[in-house]
Design a protein around this motif. Structure first.
Motif, PDB file in Angstrom:
ATOM      1  N   GLY A 103       0.785  -1.226   0.000  1.00 13.31           N
ATOM      2  CA  GLY A 103       0.000   0.000   0.000  1.00 13.31           C
ATOM      3  C   GLY A 103       0.810   1.265   0.000  1.00 13.31           C
ATOM      4  O   GLY A 103       0.239   2.359  -0.007  1.00 13.31           O
ATOM      5  N   ALA A 104       2.143   1.170   0.004  1.00 11.45           N
ATOM      6  CA  ALA A 104       3.001   2.356   0.031  1.00 11.45           C
ATOM      7  C   ALA A 104       4.101   2.211  -1.009  1.00 11.45           C
ATOM      8  O   ALA A 104       4.474   1.098  -1.383  1.00 11.45           O
ATOM      9  N   SER A 105       4.611   3.336  -1.470  1.00 12.00           N
ATOM     10  CA  SER A 105       5.755   3.308  -2.375  1.00 12.00           C
ATOM     11  C   SER A 105       6.512   4.617  -2.243  1.00 12.00           C
ATOM     12  O   SER A 105       5.981   5.621  -1.762  1.00 12.00           O
ATOM     13  N   SER A 106       7.766   4.601  -2.660  1.00 14.67           N
ATOM     14  CA  SER A 106       8.607   5.779  -2.562  1.00 14.67           C
ATOM     15  C   SER A 106       9.562   5.801  -3.739  1.00 14.67           C
ATOM     16  O   SER A 106       9.912   4.751  -4.290  1.00 14.67           O
ATOM     17  N   ILE A 107       9.971   7.002  -4.150  1.00 13.78           N
ATOM     18  CA  ILE A 107      10.883   7.177  -5.266  1.00 13.78           C
ATOM     19  C   ILE A 107      12.074   7.998  -4.800  1.00 13.78           C
ATOM     20  O   ILE A 107      11.899   9.063  -4.215  1.00 13.78           O
ATOM     21  N   ASP A 108      13.267   7.481  -5.045  1.00  8.55           N
ATOM     22  CA  ASP A 108      14.490   8.245  -4.821  1.00  8.55           C
ATOM     23  C   ASP A 108      14.698   9.121  -6.046  1.00  8.55           C
ATOM     24  O   ASP A 108      15.089   8.652  -7.104  1.00  8.55           O
ATOM     25  N   THR A 109      14.399  10.423  -5.919  1.00  6.87           N
ATOM     26  CA  THR A 109      14.465  11.314  -7.073  1.00  6.87           C
ATOM     27  C   THR A 109      15.872  11.821  -7.338  1.00  6.87           C
ATOM     28  O   THR A 109      16.107  12.523  -8.316  1.00  6.87           O
ATOM     29  N   GLY A 110      16.829  11.480  -6.483  1.00 11.86           N
ATOM     30  CA  GLY A 110      18.190  11.983  -6.620  1.00 11.86           C
ATOM     31  C   GLY A 110      18.371  13.250  -5.814  1.00 11.86           C
ATOM     32  O   GLY A 110      17.409  13.911  -5.423  1.00 11.86           O
ATOM     33  N   GLY A 111      19.630  13.598  -5.548  1.00 13.72           N
ATOM     34  CA  GLY A 111      19.892  14.816  -4.795  1.00 13.72           C
ATOM     35  C   GLY A 111      19.398  14.753  -3.375  1.00 13.72           C
ATOM     36  O   GLY A 111      19.117  15.782  -2.760  1.00 13.72           O
ATOM     37  N   ALA A 112      19.240  13.538  -2.824  1.00 17.18           N
ATOM     38  CA  ALA A 112      18.863  13.326  -1.422  1.00 17.18           C
ATOM     39  C   ALA A 112      17.422  13.687  -1.127  1.00 17.18           C
ATOM     40  O   ALA A 112      17.064  13.963   0.010  1.00 17.18           O
ATOM     41  N   PHE A 113      16.571  13.672  -2.162  1.00 22.73           N
ATOM     42  CA  PHE A 113      15.149  13.902  -1.939  1.00 22.73           C
ATOM     43  C   PHE A 113      14.348  12.699  -2.394  1.00 22.73           C
ATOM     44  O   PHE A 113      14.730  11.979  -3.318  1.00 22.73           O
ATOM     45  N   THR A 114      13.225  12.496  -1.720  1.00 24.51           N
ATOM     46  CA  THR A 114      12.372  11.356  -2.017  1.00 24.51           C
ATOM     47  C   THR A 114      10.930  11.810  -2.148  1.00 24.51           C
ATOM     48  O   THR A 114      10.551  12.897  -1.713  1.00 24.51           O
ATOM     49  N   GLN A 115      10.130  10.944  -2.767  1.00 21.24           N
ATOM     50  CA  GLN A 115       8.684  11.111  -2.815  1.00 21.24           C
ATOM     51  C   GLN A 115       8.061   9.927  -2.098  1.00 21.24           C
ATOM     52  O   GLN A 115       8.571   8.810  -2.171  1.00 21.24           O
ATOM     53  N   VAL A 116       6.953  10.164  -1.415  1.00 27.55           N
ATOM     54  CA  VAL A 116       6.282   9.116  -0.654  1.00 27.55           C
ATOM     55  C   VAL A 116       4.800   9.136  -0.994  1.00 27.55           C
ATOM     56  O   VAL A 116       4.178  10.201  -1.010  1.00 27.55           O
ATOM     57  N   GLN A 117       4.244   7.972  -1.286  1.00 30.58           N
ATOM     58  CA  GLN A 117       2.791   7.856  -1.412  1.00 30.58           C
ATOM     59  C   GLN A 117       2.337   6.672  -0.575  1.00 30.58           C
ATOM     60  O   GLN A 117       2.985   5.629  -0.527  1.00 30.58           O
ATOM     61  N   ILE A 118       1.228   6.865   0.115  1.00 30.26           N
ATOM     62  CA  ILE A 118       0.622   5.818   0.927  1.00 30.26           C
ATOM     63  C   ILE A 118      -0.856   5.767   0.595  1.00 30.26           C
ATOM     64  O   ILE A 118      -1.555   6.773   0.674  1.00 30.26           O
ATOM     65  N   ARG A 119      -1.313   4.608   0.152  1.00 34.69           N
ATOM     66  CA  ARG A 119      -2.717   4.388  -0.175  1.00 34.69           C
ATOM     67  C   ARG A 119      -3.253   5.398  -1.179  1.00 34.69           C
ATOM     68  O   ARG A 119      -4.367   5.891  -1.051  1.00 34.69           O
ATOM     69  N   GLY A 120      -2.453   5.728  -2.168  1.00 34.43           N
ATOM     70  CA  GLY A 120      -2.902   6.619  -3.228  1.00 34.43           C
ATOM     71  C   GLY A 120      -2.851   8.085  -2.895  1.00 34.43           C
ATOM     72  O   GLY A 120      -3.240   8.915  -3.715  1.00 34.43           O
ATOM     73  N   VAL A 121      -2.382   8.435  -1.704  1.00 38.98           N
ATOM     74  CA  VAL A 121      -2.226   9.839  -1.334  1.00 38.98           C
ATOM     75  C   VAL A 121      -0.854  10.278  -1.801  1.00 38.98           C
ATOM     76  O   VAL A 121       0.171   9.874  -1.244  1.00 38.98           O
ATOM     77  N   SER A 122      -0.842  11.094  -2.862  1.00 36.43           N
ATOM     78  CA  SER A 122       0.411  11.470  -3.500  1.00 36.43           C
ATOM     79  C   SER A 122       0.238  12.816  -4.175  1.00 36.43           C
ATOM     80  O   SER A 122      -0.707  13.027  -4.935  1.00 36.43           O
ATOM     81  N   SER A 123       1.144  13.753  -3.877  1.00 35.72           N
ATOM     82  CA  SER A 123       1.154  15.034  -4.581  1.00 35.72           C
ATOM     83  C   SER A 123       2.561  15.602  -4.491  1.00 35.72           C
ATOM     84  O   SER A 123       3.395  15.114  -3.730  1.00 35.72           O
ATOM     85  N   SER A 124       2.829  16.615  -5.275  1.00 37.63           N
ATOM     86  CA  SER A 124       4.166  17.214  -5.281  1.00 37.63           C
ATOM     87  C   SER A 124       4.133  18.643  -4.773  1.00 37.63           C
ATOM     88  O   SER A 124       5.099  19.380  -4.961  1.00 37.63           O
ATOM     89  N   LEU A 125       3.044  19.045  -4.138  1.00 36.18           N
ATOM     90  CA  LEU A 125       2.949  20.438  -3.690  1.00 36.18           C
ATOM     91  C   LEU A 125       2.102  20.502  -2.433  1.00 36.18           C
ATOM     92  O   LEU A 125       1.422  19.557  -2.058  1.00 36.18           O
ATOM     93  N   GLY A 126       2.175  21.656  -1.771  1.00 42.65           N
ATOM     94  CA  GLY A 126       1.560  21.794  -0.464  1.00 42.65           C
ATOM     95  C   GLY A 126       2.476  21.205   0.588  1.00 42.65           C
ATOM     96  O   GLY A 126       3.555  20.671   0.309  1.00 42.65           O
ATOM     97  N   GLY A 127       2.087  21.302   1.850  1.00 42.33           N
ATOM     98  CA  GLY A 127       2.848  20.650   2.908  1.00 42.33           C
ATOM     99  C   GLY A 127       2.784  19.144   2.744  1.00 42.33           C
ATOM    100  O   GLY A 127       2.179  18.620   1.801  1.00 42.33           O
ATOM    101  N   ASN A 128       3.409  18.413   3.653  1.00 40.52           N
ATOM    102  CA  ASN A 128       3.404  16.954   3.545  1.00 40.52           C
ATOM    103  C   ASN A 128       1.986  16.417   3.490  1.00 40.52           C
ATOM    104  O   ASN A 128       1.118  16.816   4.280  1.00 40.52           O
TER     105      ASN A 128
END
Length: 713
Positions: A103-128
């Protein structure tokens, strides 16, 4: 510029090694299980310590509700991965841990930053949109999610709590919360360890790593210090077609952590901690076209630090905890936003939090937690895209919350009801100033009541069924002045501010420990209604504006199985199906009713095995293997084409000595998967409208082989 509809990506054929690899791993699991059953006695008839030690998967303790409880008793879907499991599976960072979580996944985007999605909750803007904690320190982005890279060294465990955790963990914990718990100082034991690592990437560069920790007792039963330091170079493999440079996305990462524990009395512990992280990369991105090249990169010298104080006082049947944290991020970037478009930018974020809570301890008919939370955050940005956009912005958030949660055992003690509520209020003051003096401002207050209700049933001590409903919340934000100006120039309508978004999630779940503690089976089904999700509106191919959508509807199923027939063998299998889609068309974007949510794979599967056996009288052999599969992520930030289905596999084999040393050979991405992890960016077309090439995307590190040496004293 006239818009063109990107053509669909050509499906990638299955990798010829994958079927053979899957068969090999399944065969190795079967063989390992058979060997483990035979390993219960040594040749002289005595029991082998590695094989005969009793296993009890029901004894795992977590702090998901901010008090110590057995994982099996908590009516929340939780994945808890211990530091020993992280080491045994050779997981490199928290991204790897999240990716073995159903139910969760994450992407190592490089430059020591990651993206996290849990249960389809995923965006690239706003707070966490998903919570992220290191010990008691929350990492909360200001107008942008902040999930800092955390190296998997000297970690006690990682907990991934699924579903909204707004009651206890606050704003932004809408899909769930990731908690990284580092090892604490020990009062009466000196310990030290070192880890050395060298690797080579197929068709790429070399990697290296040096890590060390030391635990120093200073005063018996009263004072101890623990230090951990890492120095790594992650290898690069992407070619810069502008300069001809090779392996340009390598990255130097240095961290150090200090933790001091002081116990004035037997009931009182004070923990002081400081964590420093720095990443240097001339091409801080793992983004490339299908041929493994790119023509625009942004260099970054980013760093973050976190200081915290935690005071814990034990009363007879309760505990009082006060925590303070101060986290700071500096994220400068320079280079090319796209081919021929230079960019200079700096993001500075500071977040200071206080939390005071009082919770019951032990087991009672009524267990409870109450608390108060205060957060002050600020962000300052500078952005310069010559000839297109120059601006300076700032934002401050002054937030506080009162929360409480209680669990009551009903007259039939097999049944229990949990109710929680958090009131959150956030005052936002923001301004964005363009080079011509134009200003966009936001002065608003966002508040929210966030309830949680669950009902659990325990037919036996090692089985829990539960049903729950919970709400999560996130504050709104300012529309950047540059986006407003460009939107007016290109005739695109944008709002002056972004409204708050919220989510309700409904869940049915079960977890059970079977076979005398050797089997842990967990499963859940859920449905989420995420309202007013912020999305990106394309203005130019490089610049986006922001707008609220109607929202998304997310539903899914998760299941995981852990089998420990003996302590020497661990088998794990998990998977999830998540159907997350936008609930209505979003004007001015390629997002329509039924479009998959950004960066969410619909299906994920993972399997792993770890086995240890005696080698002679004084050595132990260890072997582990893991496979992870994600279906294609279909939706890009704006226009684009789907990513690729990915299957990543790794293995490790080594020797360990009771003298404290171990040496290991390992391989990652054994199938040499090179597909697009997330949906590709906009494709490029020839003047006649034919496809030139598909857009860029994040890529996995190619096949990597390495050797690791570890010594613990």
């Amino acid at each position: 510029m006239p818009s063109m509809k990107p053509r669909a990506a050509t499906p990638r054929p299955a990798h010829p090694l994958r079927n053979h690899l899957a068969a090999a791993i399944l065969l190795s699991l079967a063989c390992a299980s058979a060997q483990a059953q035979q390993a219960t006695t040594t040749p002289d008839g005595t029991a082998s310590a590695q094989a005969s030690d009793a296993v009890d998967l029901g004894a795992v303790t977590v702090t998901a509700r901010k008090r110590d409880e057995r994982q099996i008793d908590v009516p929340i879907a939780i994945t808890a991965v211990t530091g020993e499991q992280i080491d045994a599976m050779g997981l490199r960072n928290v991204v790897d841990v999240i990716n073995i979580t159903p139910g969760a996944s994450s992407i190592d985007t490089g430059g020591a930053f990651t993206q996290v999605q849990i249960r389809g909750v995923s965006s690239s803007l706003g707070g966490n949109d998903n919570g992220y904690y290191v010990d008691e320190t929350p990492f909360t982005g200001v107008t942008v999610p902040w999930y800092p890279d955390a190296r998997s060294f000297d970690i006690d465990r990682v907990e991934i709590l699924k579903g909204p955790q707004g009651t206890l963990f606050g704003e932004g914990s809408m899909g769930g919360t990731v908690r990284i718990l580092t090892r604490k100082p020990e009062f009466n034991r000196f310990g030290a360890g070192v880890e050395l690592d060298g690797s080579r990437v197929s068709g790429g560069g070399d990697g290296r790593g040096a890590k060390a920790y030391v635990n120093i007792p200073l005063v018996d039963d009263r004072l101890a210090l623990r230090l951990a330091i890492t120095d790594e170079r992650t290898p690069g493999w992407i070619e810069d077609t502008n300069t001809g440079g090779r392996n340009v996305n390598d990255n130097d990462i240095r961290t150090w952590r200090a933790k001091l524990r002081f116990a004035p009395t037997e009931r009182w512990n004070i923990d002081l901690a400081y964590w420093k992280y720095r990443s240097d990369s001339d091409a801080a991105s793992n983004t490339a076209y299908d041929d493994g090249t790119n023509n625009s990169f942004l260099a970054s010298r980013n760093e973050w630090d976190s200081a915290s104080l935690t005071s814990t006082y034990d009363l007879d049947a309760s505990q009082i905890v006060y925590t303070f944290s101060d986290g700071n991020l500096s994220y400068p970037q320079s280079g090319e936003l796209a081919a021929g478009i230079p960019l200079d930018a700096v993001i500075d974020i500071g977040v200071r939090t206080h939390e005071l809570r009082w919770a019951s301890t032990g087991e009672h008919r009524l267990d409870w937690t109450v608390g108060y939370y205060l957060r002050k955050a600020d962000r300052a940005d500078m952005l310069d895209i010559p000839g297109i956009l120059t601006s300076n912005s700032r934002q401050t958030n002054d937030a506080h919350a009162i929360f409480g949660e209680a669990t009551l055992k009903l007259p039939n003690p097999a049944w229990a009801v949990t109710a929680g509520l958090r009131y959150f209020k956030d005052k936002v003051d923001a301004a964005d100033v363009a080079s011509d003096g134009s200003v966009s401002t936001l002065n608003a207050t966002f508040d929210s009541w966030n309830p949680r209700l669950s009902l659990s049933y325990k037919p036996s001590d090692n089985t829990t069924f539960y049903a729950s409903a919970a709400r999560g919340f996130r504050s709104g934000q300012l529309q950047p002045i540059g986006s407003i100006q460009l939107a007016e120039l290109y005739g695109v309508e944008l709002p002056s501010q972004i409204s708050a978004d919220s989510i309700w999630t409904y869940e049915l779940g079960a977890k059970s420990v079977l076979a005398g503690g050797k089997v842990l089976l967990e499963g859940a089904v859920f449905y989420s209604d995420w309202k007013d999700v912020a999305v990106r509106v394309p203005i130019t191919p490089e610049i986006n504006g922001l707008a609220n959508s109607d929202g998304t509807r997310n539903k899914g199923v998760e299941v995981s199985l852990t089998y420990n027939p003996v302590r020497a063998l661990t088998l794990q299998l998990g998977g999830s199906w998540v159907d997350a889609t936008y609930s209505a068309d979003v004007p001015g974007t390629p997002l329509h009713r039924g479009t998959a949510v950004y960066n969410v794979p619909k299906t994920s599967l993972n399997a792993s095995a770890a086995y240890a056996w005696d080698v002679g009288a004084n050595l132990r052999g260890v072997i582990s293997a893991n496979v992870h599969h994600d279906s294609a992520r279909e939706t890009a930030l704006t226009a684009g084409t789907p990513g690729d289905p990915l299957t990543l596999a790794g293995a490790r084999i080594g020797l360990e000595s009771p003298a404290g040393w171990g040496v290991y050979l390992y391989g990652n991405n054994l199938t040499d998967e090179d597909g697009a992890i997330n949906a590709r960016g906009p494709s490029e077309f020839n003047p006649d409208g034919s496809l030139l090439r598909l857009g860029p995307s994040n890529r996995p590190q190619p096949r990597t082989f390495g050797v690791l040496f570890r010594y613990d004293y």
